[in-house]
Design an enzyme around this catalytic site. Sequence first.
Site, short mmCIF file in Angstrom:
data_model
loop_
_atom_site.label_atom_id
_atom_site.label_comp_id
_atom_site.label_asym_id
_atom_site.label_seq_id
_atom_site.Cartn_x
_atom_site.Cartn_y
_atom_site.Cartn_z
N TYR A 31 0.83 -1.21 0.00
CA TYR A 31 0.00 0.00 0.00
C TYR A 31 0.86 1.25 0.00
O TYR A 31 2.07 1.19 0.25
CB TYR A 31 -0.96 0.00 1.19
CG TYR A 31 -0.33 0.33 2.53
CD1 TYR A 31 0.49 -0.59 3.19
CD2 TYR A 31 -0.52 1.57 3.13
CE1 TYR A 31 1.07 -0.30 4.40
CE2 TYR A 31 0.07 1.89 4.34
CZ TYR A 31 0.85 0.94 4.98
OH TYR A 31 1.45 1.25 6.18
N ARG A 50 8.04 3.94 -4.86
CA ARG A 50 8.19 3.02 -3.72
C ARG A 50 7.23 1.84 -3.86
O ARG A 50 7.58 0.70 -3.54
CB ARG A 50 7.97 3.77 -2.39
CG ARG A 50 8.24 2.88 -1.19
CD ARG A 50 8.23 3.64 0.12
NE ARG A 50 6.92 4.19 0.42
CZ ARG A 50 6.68 5.01 1.45
NH1 ARG A 50 7.66 5.37 2.25
NH2 ARG A 50 5.47 5.47 1.66
N ARG A 98 -6.94 -20.80 -1.04
CA ARG A 98 -5.97 -20.50 0.03
C ARG A 98 -4.89 -21.58 0.18
O ARG A 98 -5.18 -22.70 0.61
CB ARG A 98 -6.72 -20.34 1.36
CG ARG A 98 -5.79 -19.95 2.51
CD ARG A 98 -6.55 -19.79 3.82
NE ARG A 98 -5.65 -19.35 4.88
CZ ARG A 98 -4.86 -20.15 5.59
NH1 ARG A 98 -4.87 -21.45 5.36
NH2 ARG A 98 -4.07 -19.66 6.52
N HIS A 100 -0.54 -21.47 1.44
CA HIS A 100 0.51 -20.54 1.87
C HIS A 100 1.43 -20.16 0.72
O HIS A 100 1.81 -19.01 0.58
CB HIS A 100 1.33 -21.15 3.03
CG HIS A 100 0.64 -21.04 4.35
ND1 HIS A 100 -0.54 -21.69 4.63
CD2 HIS A 100 0.95 -20.32 5.45
CE1 HIS A 100 -0.92 -21.39 5.86
NE2 HIS A 100 -0.03 -20.56 6.39
N LYS A 145 6.60 -1.88 2.03
CA LYS A 145 5.39 -1.32 2.65
C LYS A 145 4.23 -2.29 2.46
O LYS A 145 3.40 -2.15 1.57
CB LYS A 145 5.08 0.05 2.04
CG LYS A 145 4.16 0.90 2.92
CD LYS A 145 4.21 2.35 2.52
CE LYS A 145 3.17 3.21 3.21
NZ LYS A 145 3.32 3.32 4.66
N GLU A 177 12.60 3.05 13.97
CA GLU A 177 11.66 4.09 13.52
C GLU A 177 10.49 4.06 14.49
O GLU A 177 10.65 3.57 15.61
CB GLU A 177 11.23 3.84 12.07
CG GLU A 177 10.61 2.48 11.84
CD GLU A 177 10.14 2.24 10.42
OE1 GLU A 177 9.87 3.21 9.70
OE2 GLU A 177 10.02 1.06 10.04
N LEU A 201 11.13 1.56 7.13
CA LEU A 201 10.52 2.00 5.88
C LEU A 201 11.17 3.33 5.52
O LEU A 201 11.21 4.24 6.36
CB LEU A 201 9.01 2.20 6.05
CG LEU A 201 8.34 2.63 4.76
CD1 LEU A 201 8.16 1.45 3.81
CD2 LEU A 201 7.01 3.29 5.02
N1 PDD Z 1 2.83 5.15 7.39
N2 PDD Z 1 7.54 4.11 8.90
C1 PDD Z 1 6.42 3.37 8.95
C2 PDD Z 1 6.45 2.05 9.64
C3 PDD Z 1 5.24 3.85 8.34
O1 PDD Z 1 4.13 3.11 8.37
C4 PDD Z 1 5.25 5.13 7.73
C5 PDD Z 1 4.05 5.70 7.06
C6 PDD Z 1 6.45 5.85 7.71
C7 PDD Z 1 6.56 7.20 7.04
O2 PDD Z 1 6.53 7.06 5.64
P1 PDD Z 1 5.99 8.22 4.71
O3 PDD Z 1 6.76 9.43 5.05
O4 PDD Z 1 6.28 7.72 3.35
O5 PDD Z 1 4.52 8.40 4.99
C8 PDD Z 1 7.58 5.31 8.29
C9 PDD Z 1 1.63 5.53 6.68
C10 PDD Z 1 1.35 6.99 6.72
C11 PDD Z 1 0.48 4.65 7.16
O6 PDD Z 1 0.73 3.46 7.33
O7 PDD Z 1 -0.64 5.14 7.33
#
Ligand code: PDD
Length: 282
Positions: A31, A50, A98, A100, A145, A177, A201
């Site tokens: 996503y 990304r 389904r 795995h 992501k 993070e 991320l």
């Molecule tokens: N999340 N790290 C993680 C684990 C994240 O889920 C996100 C963003 C970021 C920041 O990434 P960016 O600057 O590209 O938004 C860092 C989004 C906003 C979410 O899951 O809703």
Amino acid sequence: MNQILLNGNMIKRRSCIDIEDRGYQFGDGIYEVVGIYGGKLFLMDEHLQRLKRSARELSIKLPFTMANIKQDLIELTKVNDVIEGLLYLQITRGVAPRTHELPVEKVEPMVVAYTKELGDLTELQDMGSTAILQEDIRWLRCDVKTLNLLPNTMAKQRAVEQGAVEAILHRGEVVTEASSSNVFIIKDGIVYTHPANNFILNGITRQKVIQILQELNILVKEVPYTVTDLLSADEVFITATKLDVVPINSVDGHDIGTGKPGMMTIQILEAMRQLTARLQVQ
Ligand code: PDD
């Protein structure tokens, strides 16, 4: 605000996910969340790049070209008339019996996007907020992501229960993070953030902030730093889509610096605001 994009068609929002969609059953999907400022999608190309990378890492074949999806997302934002908000784009591997292991027969990825209006975040950015510390229990491909977000949601829940905006994650001593944002610390005028490797991320906002710092001639070091470094930092802030830059005034009840947003963080926040404000008048 109730139109969604489903596999290339703009339709009314309704529940229509097959029970054997692999995203639904395995979190087998990816996503992006893109910020909308003044009706414009911010840093969309970067988000789409990304997404492309995430798809490649999971061997999901995106069923659209970058130009087509961009067009559709701009259209969706217009149709829903969102001025300040978010666009959520999700691609799951698709529907298959389904198992795995990945399906052998060809499956069509499921593409969904919707928009959401957001309230004003100025006060949160100006006042800053608090964070808690949590052990980072996620897998070792945090650079992708994916929809697998349970460790993130559980950590965020803990934070919210304690009145904090974020859970800052650490693997042993090293700060990685936060549950849904990147973390920066400032010590003696130098900005530090975890390097963009498999432990975090690589946030699009993070990358933009690093660029802003370089333009401001502020030294930024992408190196691992510890929980002790975090707690003894002069300033701490988090970055994420639409949150942009949010100062962290205390961590686990321990004041950062003066316990108020620091001068450098405010400078970075203002630079970011100028950037998004310019987008709104384009
Ligand atoms: N999340 N790290 C993680 C684990 C994240 O889920 C996100 C963003 C970021 C920041 O990434 P960016 O600057 O590209 O938004 C860092 C989004 C906003 C979410 O899951 O809703």
